[in-house]
Design an enzyme around this catalytic site. Structure first.
Site, mmCIF file in Angstrom:
data_model
loop_
_atom_site.group_PDB
_atom_site.id
_atom_site.type_symbol
_atom_site.label_atom_id
_atom_site.label_comp_id
_atom_site.label_asym_id
_atom_site.label_seq_id
_atom_site.Cartn_x
_atom_site.Cartn_y
_atom_site.Cartn_z
ATOM 1 N N ASP A 94 27.731 6.020 -41.645
ATOM 2 C CA ASP A 94 26.320 6.309 -41.942
ATOM 3 C C ASP A 94 26.245 7.511 -42.872
ATOM 4 O O ASP A 94 27.214 8.262 -43.020
ATOM 5 C CB ASP A 94 25.532 6.584 -40.653
ATOM 6 C CG ASP A 94 26.038 7.788 -39.894
ATOM 7 O OD1 ASP A 94 27.271 7.968 -39.802
ATOM 8 O OD2 ASP A 94 25.197 8.574 -39.396
ATOM 9 N N GLU B 242 26.826 9.428 -36.995
ATOM 10 C CA GLU B 242 27.280 10.821 -37.077
ATOM 11 C C GLU B 242 26.178 11.728 -37.595
ATOM 12 O O GLU B 242 25.993 12.838 -37.097
ATOM 13 C CB GLU B 242 28.521 10.920 -37.975
ATOM 14 C CG GLU B 242 29.332 12.203 -37.758
ATOM 15 C CD GLU B 242 28.849 13.394 -38.596
ATOM 16 O OE1 GLU B 242 29.248 14.512 -38.288
ATOM 17 O OE2 GLU B 242 28.059 13.203 -39.557
ATOM 18 N N HIS C 151 -10.074 27.064 -37.346
ATOM 19 C CA HIS C 151 -10.423 27.581 -38.663
ATOM 20 C C HIS C 151 -10.296 29.099 -38.592
ATOM 21 O O HIS C 151 -10.901 29.733 -37.729
ATOM 22 C CB HIS C 151 -11.849 27.153 -38.976
ATOM 23 C CG HIS C 151 -12.281 27.456 -40.372
ATOM 24 N ND1 HIS C 151 -12.496 28.735 -40.825
ATOM 25 C CD2 HIS C 151 -12.545 26.650 -41.421
ATOM 26 C CE1 HIS C 151 -12.877 28.696 -42.088
ATOM 27 N NE2 HIS C 151 -12.908 27.436 -42.474
ATOM 28 N N THR D 69 -6.564 27.402 -44.541
ATOM 29 C CA THR D 69 -6.946 28.508 -43.666
ATOM 30 C C THR D 69 -6.973 28.056 -42.220
ATOM 31 O O THR D 69 -8.005 28.054 -41.563
ATOM 32 C CB THR D 69 -8.319 29.043 -44.079
ATOM 33 O OG1 THR D 69 -9.235 27.956 -44.118
ATOM 34 C CG2 THR D 69 -8.262 29.724 -45.428
#
Lengths: 502, 502
Positions: free
Chosen positions: B130, B196, B258, B360
């Protein structure tokens, strides 16, 4: 930003349930308008539903055509009512393209007028027709762009309260006057933008350019783009904090590294950043940047007294937070911290590993984002210098070989108006007439920089007239507007225009 | 993880340019094998190209069928050479589904044998088929799943060095013996996994289960899944650091808020987190968690002398970092920091704002991720307790009302083998024969936990035999394997099998 909690409680607060009311204080003209608003309720909800259905997300370039559709929708709803609206084009958006790489035009500003019966007063109505992004996967209980009427009276959908609800409410107000056969006693000027959620790009220049043209002769400005403090008490808002948004970028190795191969051998930008960020503010909100406190206006006894009158308890704050993570023990301290003191928030880190799971990366370049909410009398230029100096000094003390860049991303100034001028007086009387109580005179912790621009450029008083509640959850995945607030809000707008003209 | 820099320099290091060579030390049998490897070079590059073309990304559930295709490819390339490979199914992957919500099977482990001429030695070859994710947008100069042969000799593509190159190299080695008509003097046992890059899920149990069955009678293990320290000097690796990966989750308000409305009124998880993270480690790498240093094995004069012999300069490290962000001034200090001392890296923050731009938000819940590379004689259980205690104590000192959770995400133990056993002896002789120099005996800063599992379960010596260079950029968007390393690596593998059998 908040979810609705304990919605059953709304039914207990009887005054807030929607019902037809006899408004004893109102003139017969106003009563006719109010009655018409009640009659038109289904039409008004339909209009808001149609508005919500247009996904006018200004921050998603691939949806830019939806902004134009939305502008067209407002135009087509308004024009039969006698409002002349022009689509003012603002050119291409700077540095932004669609996913196919095509440049995109800024959404138009809708500018227009409605001649009233002529008291001489000329009021500028500001609002925005763009909305925040919304995807079902964000946690919405249904498609965010399909307005849902909940059994408890909530109208749920993206933009219902921010800011399509208020914008559509103005159109509804005009329709109610018209169908009631009552003349609006003021002239109206409209300025409806489509970029508010993306920094209002182009608006400031537009206001400067129009102040001696389309906005000439304006006597006052009314902005309906904020919220009550709580969920029961109507408010008028006369102050806003500003916001200065910064980023601290620390760059080290030229590429992301594997922490196994390089951990322990190189200065890691993310480690430096946590040290610099931790020196900005204490967990209980004390800003550690020297010189900022000294710029904050002193609290006078008069101002101190104002906070005692506000309908607000520490439990209201706990409800809004969803638990007890409040810093303060009294509502007065909490309100002052929200409205009249600066606050520093750390928003996040760009460039580091931010997904679920575990990745053993040493990020090569990270940007910490933080902002400071500003208040009178903070000088923004001086603030920037204090921030830059402090961050640079903090970083220098680390003795790291990495590189630092600290910069201002954007800044909007704080604003405080006079809550006793004619503009507020009209709104106060309107609120009393519709809600039967005197509104609280409040400030806001958030920022609407354009409020100050209007006041500075047009030199006329700005009023903030919110119709939604403090738990509306603007920007959240449960944004709502209560039907009672929508309908009574339209009445309040109508009464405001009425009293402003008398 | 590193990009190739100053590739022109490779031409100056003449020994490293690919060329047919006369191997004076080699037996006539080995010379025939080497010559065959040179002859088969185009075939070997084609085989690697075919392997790279299968996007067997184990961390992307929607590509799970590619893992099965890849396993099938290895099987079909090996079987004509006499290798019997069985696809051992491991059941469904825990808690992971495709984007359509379908459960997915774990990729199979390829287990099998090849009977040699019978010296009695039986060597287990481990590798993985892999690869890490790769998208053109990550910065690849061409499609990552199309192997490109660069004029300077680099073979570029996802998996060329990690770990398809080495896996395919073993197949090539067997083919070369066969076509040269030379018998492989050892028996081979294969264990090729497909998870792996995603924590080797299922492998440990598989080893425990097979130790008395398919892996019975194994005399030694050879893993080719790491890299030289630099770009010129072949190495054999006899030690690996472990890794213990932790997350610190701090939760506050029940939803994201907020920052205008709530900044200054609530304890912010992101602020708390920066304080806690900043108390983990200093910018110059000193771990601040008490008790860890005391567990680190003391440096003996013998060990100290080993670092002096390694071909490594501080400029090699600077080259690898891309600039001078090294903590240490001497190569010895840097090597010891990489190999024999623990290191703490902070990887990032989940749940905070991590995109470009400015948002924000006060994130309601954030998780800081960090890991500690562990070394002899750190006790992992004790380490966890020290970490938890320290983080909890740091957090408590903040007096925040937010909630803390600190947890171990995964842990893999460090490993140090004996570089003088027969397994290393065979590899040392092989390296000398092929490269003409004695290999540096090195440890690694990274972790291959399965190395320790093999050693503990089978109780036989593990050898790490890397073929790629330190600048191969495994996991990066410029992963490469130099043609000379590929071809000489195959010869080194062949010589290793040859000497192990003699």
């Amino acid at each position: 930003m908040l979810s609705l909690r304990s919605s059953t409680r709304l039914f207990c607060a009887k005054r807030l349930a929607y019902q037809r009311t006899v408004y004893s204080q109102a003139s017969s003209d106003l009563k006719r308008v109010f009655s018409k608003i009640d009659d038109l309720k289904p039409r008004f909800i339909k209009r808001l539903k149609d508005a919500v259905a247009i996904p006018s997300v200004s921050s998603e370039p691939d949806r830019r055509n939806e902004l134009f559709r939305m502008a067209q929708f407002i135009k087509s709803e308004s024009e039969p009512l006698g409002v002349t609206l022009q689509q003012k084009e603002l050119g291409l958006q700077d540095g932004v393209t669609t996913s196919k790489g095509e440049p995109i035009p800024l959404p138009p500003i809708l500018q227009g007028t409605l001649k009233g019966s002529g008291s001489g007063k000329r009021i500028l109505i500001y609002g925005h027709y763009d909305v925040q992004p919304a995807n079902l996967e964000d946690g919405w209980s249904s498609d965010p762009f399909t307005l849902v009427e909940k059994p408890d009276g909530r109208l749920v959908g993206r933009g219902v309260t921010d800011d399509k609800g208020p914008v559509i409410a103005w159109i509804n107000t005009i329709q109610a006057f018209k169908e009631a056969g009552v003349e609006i006693p003021v002239d109206l000027v409209f300025c409806i933008e489509g970029m508010e959620e993306s920094g209002s790009e182009g608006l400031e220049d537009f206001i400067k350019q129009e102040k001696s043209k389309g906005f000439k002769g304006v006597d006052g400005i009314c902005i309906s783009d904020n919220y009550w403090v709580g969920i029961k008490q109507p408010v008028l808002t006369y102050g806003l904090r500003g916001v200065s948004y910064y980023s601290i970028t620390i760059s080290g190795p030229s590429e992301d590294l594997h922490s196994g191969l390089f951990g322990g051998t190189t200065y890691e930008p993310m480690i430096d950043l946590t040290h610099v960020l931790s020196r900005l503010v204490t967990p209980n909100g004390k800003i550690l940047i020297p010189g900022i406190d000294e710029m904050v206006a002193l609290l006078t006894p008069e101002e101190s007294g104002l906070y005692d009158k506000i309908t607000f308890t520490i439990n209201d704050l706990k409800d809004a937070l969803g638990n007890d993570t409040t810093i303060h023990e009294t509502p007065k301290e909490a309100l002052m911290s929200r409205w009249r003191y600066p606050a520093l928030s750390i928003h996040g880190v760009e460039g580091a590993f931010s997904s679920p799971g575990a990745k053993t990366v040493i990020p090569a370049k990270v940007s910490g984002k933080f902002s400071i909410r500003t208040v009178p009398d903070i000088d923004l230029k001086k603030l920037d210098q204090l921030v830059f100096d402090h961050v640079e000094k903090s970083f220098a003390s680390l003795n790291s070989k990495n590189k630092l860049k600290v910069e201002l991303i954007h800044a909007g100034k704080w604003w405080v108006g006079d809550p006793n001028n004619w503009n507020f007086e009209a709104a106060r009387k309107a609120t009393e007439t519709v809600w039967g109580v005197e509104p609280d005179m409040t400030r806001e912790g958030g920022s609407i920089p354009i409020a100050l621009t209007f006041e500075e450029e047009l030199k006329k008083p700005v009023l903030l007239l919110p119709i939604g509640r403090g738990d509306d959850g603007a920007h959240s995945a449960s944004e709502k507007l209560d039907t009672v607030n929508y309908i009574q809000g339209i009445k309040t707008m109508a009464a405001y225009l009425y009293y402003a003209g008398k």
